[in-house]
Design an enzyme around this catalytic site. Structure first.
Site, short mmCIF file in Angstrom:
data_model
loop_
_atom_site.label_atom_id
_atom_site.label_comp_id
_atom_site.label_asym_id
_atom_site.label_seq_id
_atom_site.Cartn_x
_atom_site.Cartn_y
_atom_site.Cartn_z
CE1 TYR A 1 -3.26 -2.75 0.04
CE2 TYR A 1 -3.96 -2.07 2.21
CZ TYR A 1 -4.12 -2.87 1.12
OH TYR A 1 -5.12 -3.79 1.08
CE LYS B 1 1.03 -17.35 -1.80
NZ LYS B 1 0.54 -18.74 -2.08
CG ASP C 1 -2.63 -19.81 -0.52
OD1 ASP C 1 -1.89 -19.80 0.48
OD2 ASP C 1 -2.33 -20.41 -1.57
CG ASP D 1 -7.47 -4.24 3.76
OD1 ASP D 1 -8.52 -4.23 4.42
OD2 ASP D 1 -7.27 -3.46 2.82
CG ASP E 1 -12.58 -6.70 5.61
OD1 ASP E 1 -12.33 -6.21 6.73
OD2 ASP E 1 -12.78 -6.00 4.60
#
Length: 358
Positions: free
Chosen positions: A142, A192, A224, A248, A252
């Site tokens: 980001y 990852k 994942d 992020d 959620d």
């Protein structure tokens, strides 16, 4: 009385509605715990852009830097999507996080009372789940450079850079370990490392940081797989730490076990001034209709009382009042058979009434 200054930035969409109810609860609880609050309201996000041409005016930033804590409602909405990227509402929030040096975002995902029946997941999967997602907040993709959209070989190409320094990883890792020590001493680091060199470094540094906390059980998990496991068996997790983008997404996903993203508070910490906000967005489709769920914002004030003002008992009181209130009353997003559906203002009223009985 202990005196503290907080800056309130209601923001956009449902932000002002949920903030209004949260402030009513906050003032009641603060009085009970002999905390005198000086509250200053400042614009941020799309609302600030409409007023001043920037999503975070200098006056807002200065007020936040001079405060003891910041309480934020929500930013963004389709109204401002056509704006240049540099002045969109979320850029104001990102700048605020950066200026306040808020490198760690704490997002608890807890089943409150009998809210388990409002979850889209099966009762036996989510009942008793209680986890904390710690998201690195000021680094990663980001914020990484270079970034942008440019023309290459006759077509547009968009690009972002995922970059982490060892010091960035180490500081959020240390905070995650300190929080895990106060919970069940079980920490899951999500990366990852199999395909991203930046998160290969993340894994190496996180492994090293935990050496200073020998009581902590550390395990690593690919992002994942973590997303799948959050839905399959969320109770296997206690404390989770991960990068900005993965955090992020995963926080959620964790929201769905609670029944609604409208139930998730958050705390952004790192510098001297904490920022507290609900995880949900501005929900412009229901703004101004008294339909919003104010509980995430109310619970965010509890986190502020705990982490910025060292009033854990005040946070406990707010959580207890929320649990008791939703035994009977629900907003539409967490409605279940046998409960009474009410609006945003009424939910604030009911939580306040409950607090006064405790």
């Amino acid at each position: 009385m202990n005196k503290k200054k907080i800056v309130v930035t209601p923001g956009d969409g449902i932000g002002p509605e949920v903030t209004e109810q949260a402030l009513i609860i906050l003032k009641e609880v603060a009085t009970r715990f002999q905390l005198e609050l000086e509250v200053e309201e400042m614009p941020v996000g799309g609302t600030a852009y409409d007023q001043t041409g920037t999503p975070i005016p200098d006056e807002t930033l200065k007020a936040c830097l001079d405060a003891d804590a910041v309480l934020l409602g929500a930013v963004d909405g389709p109204k401002w999507e056509p704006l240049d990227f540099s002045v969109r509402p979320e850029r104001g929030l990102l700048k605020l996080r950066s200026e306040l040096q808020l490198y760690a975002n704490l997002r608890p995902a807890v089943i409150y009372g009998d809210l388990v029946d409002a979850s889209t997941l099966k009762r036996d999967v989510v009942e008793g789940a209680d986890l904390m997602v710690i998201r690195e907040l000021t680094g990663g993709i980001y914020f990484g450079e270079p970034r942008g959209v440019e023309e290459r070989n006759g077509e547009r190409v968009g690009f972002n850079t995922l970059v982490y320094s060892e010091s960035e990883i180490r500081r959020v890792g240390k905070m995650a370990c300190e929080i895990a020590m106060k919970r069940n001493k079980k920490l899951t680091s999500v990366d990852k490392a199999n395909v991203l060199e930046s998160t290969e470094l993340w894994r190496e540094v996180m492994t090293d940081v935990v050496k200073d906390f020998p009581e902590i059980e550390l395990n690593h998990m690919y992002a994942d797989n973590a997303a799948m496991q959050l839905i399959r068996d969320p109770k296997q997790f206690d404390t989770m730490v991960t990068t900005n983008m993965f955090g992020d997404i995963l926080s959620d996903a964790a929201a769905m076990m609670t029944g609604s993203i409208g139930m998730l508070p958050s705390a952004s910490l790192g510098g001297n001034i904490g920022l507290y906000e609900p995880v949900h967005g501005s929900a412009p489709d229901i703004a101004g209709q008294n339909l919003a769920n104010p509980l995430a914002m109310i619970l965010s004030t509890g986190m502020m009382l705990r982490y910025s003002f060292d009033l854990g008992q005040a946070d406990d009181l707010i959580q207890k009042a929320v649990v008791q209130t939703i035994e009977t009353f629900r907003t539409g997003d967490i409605m279940s058979p046998g409960k009474t559906q009410i609006g945003c203002r009424q939910m604030g009223d009911k939580v306040l009434e409950t607090i006064k009985t405790l």
